[in-house]
Design a protein around this motif. Structure first.
Motif, PDB file in Angstrom:
ATOM      1  N   LEU A  25      45.263  24.540 -25.804  1.00  0.00           N
ATOM      2  CA  LEU A  25      46.278  24.421 -26.846  1.00  0.00           C
ATOM      3  C   LEU A  25      47.285  25.565 -26.767  1.00  0.00           C
ATOM      4  O   LEU A  25      48.484  25.364 -27.000  1.00  0.00           O
ATOM      5  N   ARG A  26      46.802  26.747 -26.442  1.00  0.00           N
ATOM      6  CA  ARG A  26      47.709  27.891 -26.298  1.00  0.00           C
ATOM      7  C   ARG A  26      48.737  27.631 -25.193  1.00  0.00           C
ATOM      8  O   ARG A  26      49.925  27.927 -25.347  1.00  0.00           O
ATOM      9  N   LEU A  27      48.266  27.107 -24.059  1.00  0.00           N
ATOM     10  CA  LEU A  27      49.168  26.851 -22.932  1.00  0.00           C
ATOM     11  C   LEU A  27      50.261  25.857 -23.299  1.00  0.00           C
ATOM     12  O   LEU A  27      51.449  26.089 -23.065  1.00  0.00           O
ATOM     13  N   VAL A  28      49.848  24.738 -23.883  1.00  0.00           N
ATOM     14  CA  VAL A  28      50.815  23.694 -24.211  1.00  0.00           C
ATOM     15  C   VAL A  28      51.789  24.181 -25.283  1.00  0.00           C
ATOM     16  O   VAL A  28      53.009  23.964 -25.169  1.00  0.00           O
ATOM     17  N   LEU A  29      51.280  24.852 -26.307  1.00  0.00           N
ATOM     18  CA  LEU A  29      52.165  25.343 -27.365  1.00  0.00           C
ATOM     19  C   LEU A  29      53.153  26.365 -26.818  1.00  0.00           C
ATOM     20  O   LEU A  29      54.342  26.360 -27.174  1.00  0.00           O
ATOM     21  N   SER A  30      52.682  27.232 -25.944  1.00  0.00           N
ATOM     22  CA  SER A  30      53.565  28.240 -25.358  1.00  0.00           C
ATOM     23  C   SER A  30      54.692  27.596 -24.560  1.00  0.00           C
ATOM     24  O   SER A  30      55.856  28.034 -24.623  1.00  0.00           O
ATOM     25  N   GLU A  31      54.397  26.534 -23.821  1.00  0.00           N
ATOM     26  CA  GLU A  31      55.431  25.854 -23.033  1.00  0.00           C
ATOM     27  C   GLU A  31      56.408  25.107 -23.930  1.00  0.00           C
ATOM     28  O   GLU A  31      57.609  25.054 -23.655  1.00  0.00           O
ATOM     29  N   LEU A  32      55.916  24.520 -25.014  1.00  0.00           N
ATOM     30  CA  LEU A  32      56.821  23.850 -25.951  1.00  0.00           C
ATOM     31  C   LEU A  32      57.792  24.853 -26.575  1.00  0.00           C
ATOM     32  O   LEU A  32      58.987  24.577 -26.715  1.00  0.00           O
ATOM     33  N   VAL A  33      57.277  26.013 -26.948  1.00  0.00           N
ATOM     34  CA  VAL A  33      58.136  27.048 -27.531  1.00  0.00           C
ATOM     35  C   VAL A  33      59.172  27.512 -26.514  1.00  0.00           C
ATOM     36  O   VAL A  33      60.349  27.744 -26.856  1.00  0.00           O
ATOM     37  N   ALA A  34      58.766  27.644 -25.257  1.00  0.00           N
ATOM     38  CA  ALA A  34      59.689  28.120 -24.229  1.00  0.00           C
ATOM     39  C   ALA A  34      60.833  27.138 -23.986  1.00  0.00           C
ATOM     40  O   ALA A  34      61.873  27.519 -23.443  1.00  0.00           O
ATOM     41  N   CYS A  35      60.674  25.876 -24.393  1.00  0.00           N
ATOM     42  CA  CYS A  35      61.725  24.864 -24.190  1.00  0.00           C
ATOM     43  C   CYS A  35      62.806  24.915 -25.264  1.00  0.00           C
ATOM     44  O   CYS A  35      63.821  24.214 -25.140  1.00  0.00           O
ATOM     45  N   TRP A  36      62.591  25.698 -26.306  1.00  0.00           N
ATOM     46  CA  TRP A  36      63.577  25.742 -27.391  1.00  0.00           C
ATOM     47  C   TRP A  36      64.877  26.385 -26.885  1.00  0.00           C
ATOM     48  O   TRP A  36      64.873  27.467 -26.323  1.00  0.00           O
ATOM     49  N   GLY A  37      65.994  25.676 -27.109  1.00  0.00           N
ATOM     50  CA  GLY A  37      67.285  26.129 -26.589  1.00  0.00           C
ATOM     51  C   GLY A  37      68.165  26.850 -27.584  1.00  0.00           C
ATOM     52  O   GLY A  37      69.352  27.074 -27.302  1.00  0.00           O
ATOM     53  N   GLU A  38      67.616  27.207 -28.764  1.00  0.00           N
ATOM     54  CA  GLU A  38      68.345  27.971 -29.781  1.00  0.00           C
ATOM     55  C   GLU A  38      69.589  27.227 -30.288  1.00  0.00           C
ATOM     56  O   GLU A  38      70.625  27.814 -30.574  1.00  0.00           O
ATOM     57  N   GLN A  39      69.473  25.892 -30.416  1.00  0.00           N
ATOM     58  CA  GLN A  39      70.586  25.132 -30.967  1.00  0.00           C
ATOM     59  C   GLN A  39      70.709  25.375 -32.469  1.00  0.00           C
ATOM     60  O   GLN A  39      69.719  25.653 -33.153  1.00  0.00           O
ATOM     61  N   ALA A  40      71.891  25.234 -32.989  1.00  0.00           N
ATOM     62  CA  ALA A  40      72.140  25.444 -34.417  1.00  0.00           C
ATOM     63  C   ALA A  40      71.850  24.160 -35.183  1.00  0.00           C
ATOM     64  O   ALA A  40      72.748  23.545 -35.780  1.00  0.00           O
ATOM     65  N   TRP A  41      70.596  23.718 -35.141  1.00  0.00           N
ATOM     66  CA  TRP A  41      70.177  22.505 -35.821  1.00  0.00           C
ATOM     67  C   TRP A  41      69.301  22.854 -37.017  1.00  0.00           C
ATOM     68  O   TRP A  41      68.804  23.981 -37.146  1.00  0.00           O
ATOM     69  N   ASP A  42      69.098  21.859 -37.884  1.00  0.00           N
ATOM     70  CA  ASP A  42      68.218  22.084 -39.031  1.00  0.00           C
ATOM     71  C   ASP A  42      66.753  21.820 -38.689  1.00  0.00           C
ATOM     72  O   ASP A  42      65.867  22.046 -39.509  1.00  0.00           O
ATOM     73  N   ARG A  43      66.485  21.308 -37.480  1.00  0.00           N
ATOM     74  CA  ARG A  43      65.125  21.119 -36.987  1.00  0.00           C
ATOM     75  C   ARG A  43      65.015  21.729 -35.598  1.00  0.00           C
ATOM     76  O   ARG A  43      65.983  21.742 -34.836  1.00  0.00           O
TER      77      ARG A  43
END
Length: 382
Positions: free
Chosen positions: A51-69
């Motif tokens: 779970l740590r591995l998958v969650l870490s990779e999902l977080v790394a995909c965040w592109g810092e868009q100015a969205w509300d989600r």
């Protein structure tokens, strides 16, 4: 209903609950902030490595868009290449993260994950996973981590206290066997064996309730038995008339071993027993008046167990700096430890180890016991 092979999934209550969490209005989340929240969640929930591995990779995909989600849309193939896990393991991990309300799946009509772009090619929305719950619950993660840290500290202190009580009990039983073999120790030894059998290893998470109290009760009972045997049931020794010459030594009534040591060494120049008593009020734990150097040596030998120091530590100290200085070191460390506990500092975690280190520094000339005790006395008298 059969699920579509393109990625449809059953509705989960946790996903609906997590979907209600939202960012503050106008809040922009950076990848660094989201990563910090992810690490706190991993520690707070004690996630499995997968779970740590998958969650870490999902977080790394965040592109810092100015969205509300906080939306990310990595494919399973991408996650497989980044984590080295099988697709089956990734699907199980995503389901577990959803149940923990860390992520919310946002499914497209065909079950695929992809970004939605406007006519200019700018990404305006996406289908994939929503990491908003992970970030909005960061206060909850911090509180859980702090609670776990406090619990671990309490457990460590409890196991430390049990170790100190066990060593002190064993030392008191050994002293009874050596000096008063006629005293019945069978009940105390049975209680000791019972507690040793019921005390878990430090690797366990919790200490059974009331076990520490039982150890403390056994230690008090054993030391009280040794004290009563040594004083013949009398709290203080009777004062007897001394008609001997003032030049005679006062070693009568003390073990020959202590007397032999005292003949070969002299007390510190400016440290009389009265001065040491004034500097170290914890000497009251000895229960007998300190009137001369033999009393001081006997007090040091007796109080050594209160530090949780092994008998080998005492033997090393006597061999290195002599019985008088070893006794003064015991009393000095006991007073420092008592002051530390009383002040709430709790900086000294292992007084027995502190005693060993002090002996070596005294031998090396790095610490002068006489200077330290005189300074302690001045602070206490001022």
């Amino acid at each position: 209903m059969q699920l579509a092979s393109s990625g449809g999934r059953r509705l989960r209550h946790a996903a609906l609950a997590a979907r209600k969490l939202a960012l503050e209005t106008g809040r922009t989340v950076t990848r660094k902030e989201l990563s910090a929240a992810g690490r706190e969640a991993e520690k707070a929930l004690e996630l499995r490595p997968t779970l740590r591995l998958v969650l870490s990779e999902l977080v790394a995909c965040w592109g810092e868009q100015a969205w509300d989600r906080l939306l990310v849309w990595p494919s399973n193939d991408y996650l497989e290449s980044r984590t080295g896990l099988t697709e089956r393991a990734i699907r199980f991990a995503i389901r577990a993260l959803t149940d923990l309300q860390l992520i919310v799946p946002k499914d497209s009509p065909n079950g695929k994950r992809y970004a939605i772009k406007d006519l200019s090619g700018e990404i305006i929305d996406a289908f994939g996973f929503d990491l908003t719950p992970l970030y909005t619950r960061r206060g909850e993660w911090a509180a859980l981590v702090l609670e776990q840290k406090q619990l671990r500290q309490m457990q460590k202190q409890a196991f430390d206290d049990v170790t100190i009580c066990r060593r002190a009990t064993e030392e008191a039983l050994g002293a009874l066997a050596q000096h008063f073999p006629s005293v019945d120790r069978s009940e105390l030894e049975v209680r000791l064996q019972d507690l040793q059998g019921r005390t878990p290893k430090r690797s366990t998470r919790t200490l059974p309730s009331r076990l520490l109290e039982e150890w403390q009760s056994l230690r008090d009972h054993t030391e009280e038995t040794f004290y009563e045997a040594g004083s013949g049931g009398i709290r203080f020794r009777h004062n007897k008339a001394d008609n001997k010459s003032p030049s005679e030594t006062c070693n009568n009534g003390f073990p020959k071993k202590a007397g032999a040591v005292l003949q070969a060494e002299q007390p510190l120049e400016h440290l009389s027993p009265a001065v040491i008593v004034e500097a170290c009020p914890t000497l009251a734990d000895f229960g007998q008046p300190i009137r001369d150097v033999p009393d001081l040596v006997r007090a040091g030998r007796f109080l050594r167990a209160s530090l949780g120091a092994h008998e080998s530590a005492w033997n090393e100290a006597v061999a290195e700096i002599g019985a008088v200085r070893a006794s003064i070191a015991v009393i000095y460390v006991l007073q420092i430890y008592d002051d530390d506990v009383s002040s709430g500092g709790n900086r000294i975690k292992n007084p027995g180890g502190y005693f060993r280190a002090l002996i070596r520094m005294v031998k090396a000339g790095k610490i002068d016991l006489e200077v330290e005790l005189l300074a302690m006395r001045r602070r206490r008298m001022s």
